[in-house]
Design a protein around this motif. Structure first.
Motif, PDB file in Angstrom:
ATOM      1  N   ILE A 249       0.821  -1.219   0.000  1.00  0.00           N
ATOM      2  CA  ILE A 249       0.000   0.000   0.000  1.00  0.00           C
ATOM      3  C   ILE A 249       0.855   1.269   0.000  1.00  0.00           C
ATOM      4  N   GLY A 250       2.167   1.116  -0.206  1.00  0.00           N
ATOM      5  CA  GLY A 250       3.038   2.288  -0.151  1.00  0.00           C
ATOM      6  C   GLY A 250       2.697   3.363  -1.168  1.00  0.00           C
ATOM      7  N   SER A 251       2.167   2.944  -2.324  1.00  0.00           N
ATOM      8  CA  SER A 251       1.821   3.915  -3.376  1.00  0.00           C
ATOM      9  C   SER A 251       0.401   4.448  -3.235  1.00  0.00           C
ATOM     10  N   TRP A 252      -0.351   3.918  -2.268  1.00  0.00           N
ATOM     11  CA  TRP A 252      -1.728   4.369  -2.095  1.00  0.00           C
ATOM     12  C   TRP A 252      -1.762   5.722  -1.395  1.00  0.00           C
ATOM     13  N   SER A 255      -6.652   8.687   0.876  1.00  0.00           N
ATOM     14  CA  SER A 255      -8.034   8.476   0.444  1.00  0.00           C
ATOM     15  C   SER A 255      -8.212   7.070  -0.148  1.00  0.00           C
ATOM     16  N   ASP A 256      -7.154   6.523  -0.797  1.00  0.00           N
ATOM     17  CA  ASP A 256      -7.213   5.152  -1.303  1.00  0.00           C
ATOM     18  C   ASP A 256      -7.404   4.163  -0.148  1.00  0.00           C
ATOM     19  N   ILE A 257      -6.645   4.377   0.925  1.00  0.00           N
ATOM     20  CA  ILE A 257      -6.731   3.480   2.082  1.00  0.00           C
ATOM     21  C   ILE A 257      -8.117   3.557   2.715  1.00  0.00           C
ATOM     22  N   ALA A 258      -8.609   4.770   2.901  1.00  0.00           N
ATOM     23  CA  ALA A 258      -9.931   4.951   3.509  1.00  0.00           C
ATOM     24  C   ALA A 258     -11.016   4.312   2.648  1.00  0.00           C
ATOM     25  N   SER A 259     -10.896   4.452   1.330  1.00  0.00           N
ATOM     26  CA  SER A 259     -11.877   3.866   0.420  1.00  0.00           C
ATOM     27  C   SER A 259     -11.823   2.343   0.468  1.00  0.00           C
ATOM     28  N   ILE A 294      -7.468   6.361  10.400  1.00  0.00           N
ATOM     29  CA  ILE A 294      -6.608   5.187  10.227  1.00  0.00           C
ATOM     30  C   ILE A 294      -5.652   5.403   9.057  1.00  0.00           C
ATOM     31  N   ALA A 295      -6.193   5.899   7.950  1.00  0.00           N
ATOM     32  CA  ALA A 295      -5.365   6.146   6.765  1.00  0.00           C
ATOM     33  C   ALA A 295      -4.294   7.192   7.047  1.00  0.00           C
TER      34      ALA A 295
END
Length: 304
Positions: A249-252, A255-259, A294-295
Protein backbone atom coordinates in the motif's frame (compact mmCIF):
# COMPACT_ATOMS: atom_id res chain seq x y z
CA UNK A 1 26.12 -33.54 58.38
CA UNK A 2 28.14 -30.72 59.90
CA UNK A 3 26.82 -27.42 61.20
CA UNK A 4 28.39 -25.45 58.35
CA UNK A 5 26.88 -27.77 55.74
CA UNK A 6 23.42 -27.41 57.31
CA UNK A 7 23.80 -23.64 57.34
CA UNK A 8 24.85 -23.68 53.67
CA UNK A 9 21.86 -25.83 52.67
CA UNK A 10 19.50 -23.64 54.71
CA UNK A 11 20.91 -20.55 53.01
CA UNK A 12 20.43 -22.04 49.55
CA UNK A 13 16.84 -23.00 50.38
CA UNK A 14 16.08 -19.50 51.70
CA UNK A 15 17.60 -17.90 48.60
CA UNK A 16 15.55 -20.21 46.37
CA UNK A 17 12.36 -19.37 48.26
CA UNK A 18 13.15 -15.66 48.10
CA UNK A 19 13.81 -15.92 44.37
CA UNK A 20 10.57 -17.82 43.80
CA UNK A 21 8.67 -15.25 45.84
CA UNK A 22 10.19 -12.37 43.89
CA UNK A 23 9.42 -14.08 40.58
CA UNK A 24 5.82 -14.66 41.66
CA UNK A 25 5.41 -11.03 42.72
CA UNK A 26 6.84 -9.74 39.43
CA UNK A 27 4.70 -12.00 37.26
CA UNK A 28 1.42 -12.34 39.17
CA UNK A 29 -1.81 -11.23 37.42
CA UNK A 30 -2.28 -7.49 37.92
CA UNK A 31 -5.81 -6.12 37.66
CA UNK A 32 -6.72 -2.45 37.79
CA UNK A 33 -7.59 -0.88 41.11
CA UNK A 34 -11.36 -0.94 41.61
CA UNK A 35 -11.50 2.86 41.29
CA UNK A 36 -10.47 2.61 37.63
CA UNK A 37 -13.93 1.28 36.75
CA UNK A 38 -15.99 3.51 39.05
CA UNK A 39 -17.90 6.69 38.21
CA UNK A 40 -18.22 5.96 34.48
CA UNK A 41 -22.00 6.35 34.41
CA UNK A 42 -24.45 4.68 32.06
CA UNK A 43 -22.84 3.18 28.95
CA UNK A 44 -23.18 5.05 25.67
CA UNK A 45 -24.58 2.18 23.60
CA UNK A 46 -24.07 3.93 20.25
CA UNK A 47 -20.39 4.39 21.01
CA UNK A 48 -20.27 0.84 22.39
CA UNK A 49 -21.45 -0.47 19.03
CA UNK A 50 -18.70 1.48 17.25
CA UNK A 51 -16.12 0.09 19.70
CA UNK A 52 -17.51 -3.39 19.01
CA UNK A 53 -16.92 -3.13 15.27
CA UNK A 54 -13.60 -1.33 15.53
CA UNK A 55 -12.40 -3.99 17.95
CA UNK A 56 -13.36 -6.84 15.62
CA UNK A 57 -15.25 -8.75 18.32
CA UNK A 58 -17.48 -10.60 15.85
CA UNK A 59 -14.54 -11.72 13.72
CA UNK A 60 -13.32 -14.10 16.43
CA UNK A 61 -16.31 -14.73 18.65
CA UNK A 62 -19.12 -15.26 16.11
CA UNK A 63 -19.46 -18.56 14.27
CA UNK A 64 -17.22 -18.72 11.15
CA UNK A 65 -19.14 -17.48 8.12
CA UNK A 66 -22.07 -16.24 10.20
CA UNK A 67 -24.28 -13.99 8.01
CA UNK A 68 -25.70 -10.58 8.86
CA UNK A 69 -27.30 -10.45 12.32
CA UNK A 70 -25.89 -13.86 13.23
CA UNK A 71 -22.53 -12.11 13.60
CA UNK A 72 -23.96 -10.62 16.77
CA UNK A 73 -24.30 -14.06 18.38
CA UNK A 74 -20.93 -14.28 20.11
CA UNK A 75 -21.05 -18.02 20.76
CA UNK A 76 -17.30 -18.56 20.46
CA UNK A 77 -15.57 -21.75 19.39
CA UNK A 78 -13.57 -20.46 16.44
CA UNK A 79 -10.18 -22.20 16.25
CA UNK A 80 -7.16 -19.89 16.15
CA UNK A 81 -4.08 -21.78 15.02
CA UNK A 82 -0.64 -20.68 16.13
CA UNK A 83 2.90 -22.06 16.54
CA UNK A 84 2.04 -22.63 20.21
CA UNK A 85 -1.07 -24.72 19.59
CA UNK A 86 -4.72 -24.09 18.81
CA UNK A 87 -6.70 -21.55 20.79
CA UNK A 88 -10.50 -21.50 20.82
CA UNK A 89 -12.32 -18.20 21.12
CA UNK A 90 -14.67 -18.26 24.13
CA UNK A 91 -18.36 -17.50 24.30
CA UNK A 92 -18.68 -13.79 25.19
CA UNK A 93 -22.44 -13.56 24.79
CA UNK A 94 -24.47 -12.32 27.81
CA UNK A 95 -25.43 -15.89 28.70
CA UNK A 96 -24.95 -16.24 32.45
CA UNK A 97 -23.54 -19.78 32.29
CA UNK A 98 -21.76 -20.32 28.98
CA UNK A 99 -20.89 -16.67 28.34
CA UNK A 100 -19.97 -13.62 30.41
CA UNK A 101 -23.42 -12.57 31.54
CA UNK A 102 -22.54 -12.92 35.22
CA UNK A 103 -19.31 -10.90 34.94
CA UNK A 104 -18.93 -7.37 36.28
CA UNK A 105 -17.61 -4.39 34.34
CA UNK A 106 -14.36 -4.60 36.33
CA UNK A 107 -13.91 -8.30 35.51
CA UNK A 108 -14.55 -7.64 31.83
CA UNK A 109 -12.31 -4.57 31.80
CA UNK A 110 -9.44 -6.38 33.50
CA UNK A 111 -9.73 -9.22 30.99
CA UNK A 112 -9.76 -6.97 27.95
CA UNK A 113 -7.00 -4.55 29.00
CA UNK A 114 -4.85 -6.54 31.45
CA UNK A 115 -5.32 -10.15 30.36
CA UNK A 116 -6.67 -11.15 33.78
CA UNK A 117 -9.58 -13.62 33.84
CA UNK A 118 -12.67 -13.61 36.02
CA UNK A 119 -10.97 -15.86 38.59
CA UNK A 120 -7.75 -13.86 38.60
CA UNK A 121 -5.89 -16.12 36.17
CA UNK A 122 -3.62 -15.04 33.31
CA UNK A 123 -5.31 -15.07 29.89
CA UNK A 124 -3.45 -16.10 26.76
CA UNK A 125 -2.47 -13.25 24.40
CA UNK A 126 -4.29 -14.95 21.52
CA UNK A 127 -6.90 -12.57 22.95
CA UNK A 128 -5.28 -9.29 21.85
CA UNK A 129 -5.21 -7.56 25.23
CA UNK A 130 -1.69 -6.44 24.34
CA UNK A 131 -3.39 -4.00 21.97
CA UNK A 132 -6.59 -3.44 23.93
CA UNK A 133 -4.43 -2.28 26.85
CA UNK A 134 -4.68 1.18 25.23
CA UNK A 135 -8.48 1.37 25.50
CA UNK A 136 -9.99 4.09 27.64
CA UNK A 137 -12.16 3.09 30.58
CA UNK A 138 -15.08 4.88 28.90
CA UNK A 139 -14.79 2.80 25.72
CA UNK A 140 -14.58 -0.40 27.77
CA UNK A 141 -17.69 0.62 29.73
CA UNK A 142 -19.59 1.47 26.54
CA UNK A 143 -18.57 -1.81 24.90
CA UNK A 144 -19.61 -3.73 28.02
CA UNK A 145 -23.02 -2.08 27.93
CA UNK A 146 -23.48 -2.87 24.23
CA UNK A 147 -22.52 -6.53 24.69
CA UNK A 148 -25.33 -6.90 27.23
CA UNK A 149 -27.87 -6.06 24.49
CA UNK A 150 -26.77 -8.91 22.19
CA UNK A 151 -28.36 -12.38 21.95
CA UNK A 152 -27.42 -15.05 24.45
CA UNK A 153 -25.84 -18.33 23.40
CA UNK A 154 -25.52 -21.51 25.44
CA UNK A 155 -22.63 -22.82 23.32
CA UNK A 156 -19.63 -23.96 25.35
CA UNK A 157 -16.38 -23.37 23.50
CA UNK A 158 -13.81 -26.18 23.62
CA UNK A 159 -10.67 -25.71 25.73
CA UNK A 160 -7.39 -24.58 24.19
CA UNK A 161 -5.27 -27.35 22.71
CA UNK A 162 -1.73 -26.48 23.79
CA UNK A 163 1.30 -28.66 24.38
CA UNK A 164 3.81 -28.35 27.22
CA UNK A 165 5.11 -25.83 28.27
CA UNK A 166 2.61 -23.48 26.62
CA UNK A 167 -0.24 -24.92 28.67
CA UNK A 168 1.28 -23.51 31.88
CA UNK A 169 -0.52 -20.23 32.54
CA UNK A 170 1.93 -19.11 35.22
CA UNK A 171 4.52 -18.55 32.49
CA UNK A 172 2.27 -15.86 30.98
CA UNK A 173 3.28 -13.54 33.79
CA UNK A 174 6.81 -13.53 32.39
CA UNK A 175 5.44 -12.85 28.89
CA UNK A 176 3.48 -9.88 30.20
CA UNK A 177 6.53 -8.57 32.05
CA UNK A 178 8.44 -8.57 28.76
CA UNK A 179 5.79 -7.44 26.29
CA UNK A 180 2.60 -6.01 27.83
CA UNK A 181 2.51 -2.21 27.73
CA UNK A 182 0.02 0.55 27.06
CA UNK A 183 2.69 2.88 25.65
CA UNK A 184 2.46 3.97 21.97
CA UNK A 185 4.08 1.57 19.52
CA UNK A 186 5.69 4.36 17.51
CA UNK A 187 6.22 8.10 17.84
CA UNK A 188 4.19 10.02 15.27
CA UNK A 189 5.51 13.50 14.54
CA UNK A 190 3.17 16.51 14.62
CA UNK A 191 0.23 14.40 15.75
CA UNK A 192 -3.06 16.29 15.58
CA UNK A 193 -6.46 15.05 16.70
CA UNK A 194 -6.94 12.97 13.53
CA UNK A 195 -3.55 11.27 13.87
CA UNK A 196 -4.13 10.64 17.56
CA UNK A 197 -7.45 9.00 16.75
CA UNK A 198 -5.82 6.93 14.01
CA UNK A 199 -3.11 5.76 16.37
CA UNK A 200 -5.71 4.78 18.97
CA UNK A 201 -7.63 2.78 16.37
CA UNK A 202 -4.66 1.06 14.71
CA UNK A 203 -2.54 0.36 17.80
CA UNK A 204 -5.44 -0.23 20.17
CA UNK A 205 -8.99 -1.03 19.11
CA UNK A 206 -8.19 -2.25 15.59
CA UNK A 207 -5.20 -4.29 16.91
CA UNK A 208 -3.69 -4.21 13.41
CA UNK A 209 -0.24 -5.10 14.69
CA UNK A 210 -1.44 -8.48 15.96
CA UNK A 211 -1.36 -9.78 12.38
CA UNK A 212 0.81 -7.26 10.50
CA UNK A 213 3.84 -7.24 12.84
CA UNK A 214 6.35 -10.12 12.96
CA UNK A 215 6.97 -11.85 16.28
CA UNK A 216 9.96 -13.35 18.02
CA UNK A 217 10.16 -16.92 19.35
CA UNK A 218 8.31 -15.89 22.53
CA UNK A 219 5.42 -14.37 20.62
CA UNK A 220 6.33 -10.72 21.27
CA UNK A 221 6.56 -8.11 18.52
CA UNK A 222 9.93 -7.76 16.80
CA UNK A 223 11.43 -4.37 17.74
CA UNK A 224 11.53 -1.87 14.88
CA UNK A 225 9.23 -3.97 12.66
CA UNK A 226 5.86 -2.42 13.50
CA UNK A 227 3.32 -3.28 10.76
CA UNK A 228 6.13 -4.55 8.50
CA UNK A 229 4.35 -7.78 7.55
CA UNK A 230 4.41 -11.22 9.12
CA UNK A 231 3.75 -14.91 8.45
CA UNK A 232 0.08 -15.80 8.20
CA UNK A 233 -0.95 -17.26 11.58
CA UNK A 234 -3.12 -19.76 9.68
CA UNK A 235 0.05 -21.16 8.08
CA UNK A 236 -0.18 -20.12 4.40
CA UNK A 237 1.32 -17.01 2.84
CA UNK A 238 2.12 -13.72 4.56
CA UNK A 239 0.23 -10.81 6.04
CA UNK A 240 1.45 -7.76 4.08
CA UNK A 241 3.65 -4.88 5.10
CA UNK A 242 1.40 -1.80 5.47
CA UNK A 243 4.06 0.81 6.24
CA UNK A 244 4.43 3.85 3.92
CA UNK A 245 7.29 2.34 1.89
CA UNK A 246 5.66 -1.06 1.42
CA UNK A 247 4.97 -2.73 -1.93
CA UNK A 248 1.41 -3.44 -0.84
CA UNK A 249 0.00 0.00 0.00
CA UNK A 250 3.04 2.29 -0.15
CA UNK A 251 1.82 3.92 -3.38
CA UNK A 252 -1.73 4.37 -2.09
CA UNK A 253 -2.98 7.76 -1.00
CA UNK A 254 -4.73 8.28 2.31
CA UNK A 255 -8.03 8.48 0.44
CA UNK A 256 -7.21 5.15 -1.30
CA UNK A 257 -6.73 3.48 2.08
CA UNK A 258 -9.93 4.95 3.51
CA UNK A 259 -11.88 3.87 0.42
CA UNK A 260 -10.46 0.33 0.62
CA UNK A 261 -11.57 0.04 4.25
CA UNK A 262 -15.06 1.18 3.27
CA UNK A 263 -15.62 -0.71 0.00
CA UNK A 264 -13.11 -3.57 -0.07
CA UNK A 265 -11.75 -2.41 -3.44
CA UNK A 266 -8.11 -1.48 -4.04
CA UNK A 267 -7.17 1.46 -6.32
CA UNK A 268 -6.62 -1.16 -9.07
CA UNK A 269 -10.15 -2.53 -8.51
CA UNK A 270 -8.92 -5.75 -6.96
CA UNK A 271 -10.93 -6.96 -3.97
CA UNK A 272 -10.09 -7.66 -0.36
CA UNK A 273 -9.22 -11.27 0.43
CA UNK A 274 -8.14 -13.71 3.11
CA UNK A 275 -8.29 -12.73 6.77
CA UNK A 276 -8.77 -9.09 5.75
CA UNK A 277 -12.31 -9.78 4.53
CA UNK A 278 -13.67 -9.84 8.09
CA UNK A 279 -11.62 -6.79 9.07
CA UNK A 280 -12.91 -4.77 6.12
CA UNK A 281 -16.51 -5.67 6.98
CA UNK A 282 -15.94 -4.27 10.45
CA UNK A 283 -14.20 -1.12 9.23
CA UNK A 284 -17.02 -0.41 6.79
CA UNK A 285 -19.33 0.08 9.78
CA UNK A 286 -17.20 2.87 11.25
CA UNK A 287 -17.83 6.56 10.54
CA UNK A 288 -15.83 7.99 7.61
CA UNK A 289 -13.79 10.10 10.02
CA UNK A 290 -12.42 6.95 11.68
CA UNK A 291 -11.38 5.37 8.38
CA UNK A 292 -9.73 8.65 7.40
CA UNK A 293 -7.92 8.73 10.75
CA UNK A 294 -6.61 5.19 10.23
CA UNK A 295 -5.36 6.15 6.77
CA UNK A 296 -3.69 9.31 8.06
CA UNK A 297 -1.87 7.33 10.76
CA UNK A 298 -0.63 4.68 8.31
CA UNK A 299 0.71 7.36 5.96
CA UNK A 300 2.39 9.19 8.85
CA UNK A 301 4.37 6.20 10.15
CA UNK A 302 8.14 6.66 10.17
CA UNK A 303 9.91 5.11 7.19
CA UNK A 304 11.74 1.89 7.99
Amino acid sequence: MGRHTRKLISGVILMALAGAGAAWWLTKPRAWDAAHWEGLGEPDLANGEQVFWAGGCASCHAAPGAPDDQRLVLAGGRALKSPFGTFHAPNISPDETAGIGDWTLAEFGNAITRGVGKDGEHLYPSFPYGSYARLTAKDVNDLWGYLQTLPKSANVAPPHDLSFPYNIRLALGGWKLLFLTDEPRVAVNNADAKLARGQYLVEGLGHCGECHTPRNTLGGFEPGMWLAGAPNPEGQGRIPDITPASKSIGSWSASDIASYLETGFTPDFDTVGGLMVEVQKNMARLPPSDREAIAAYLKALPAR
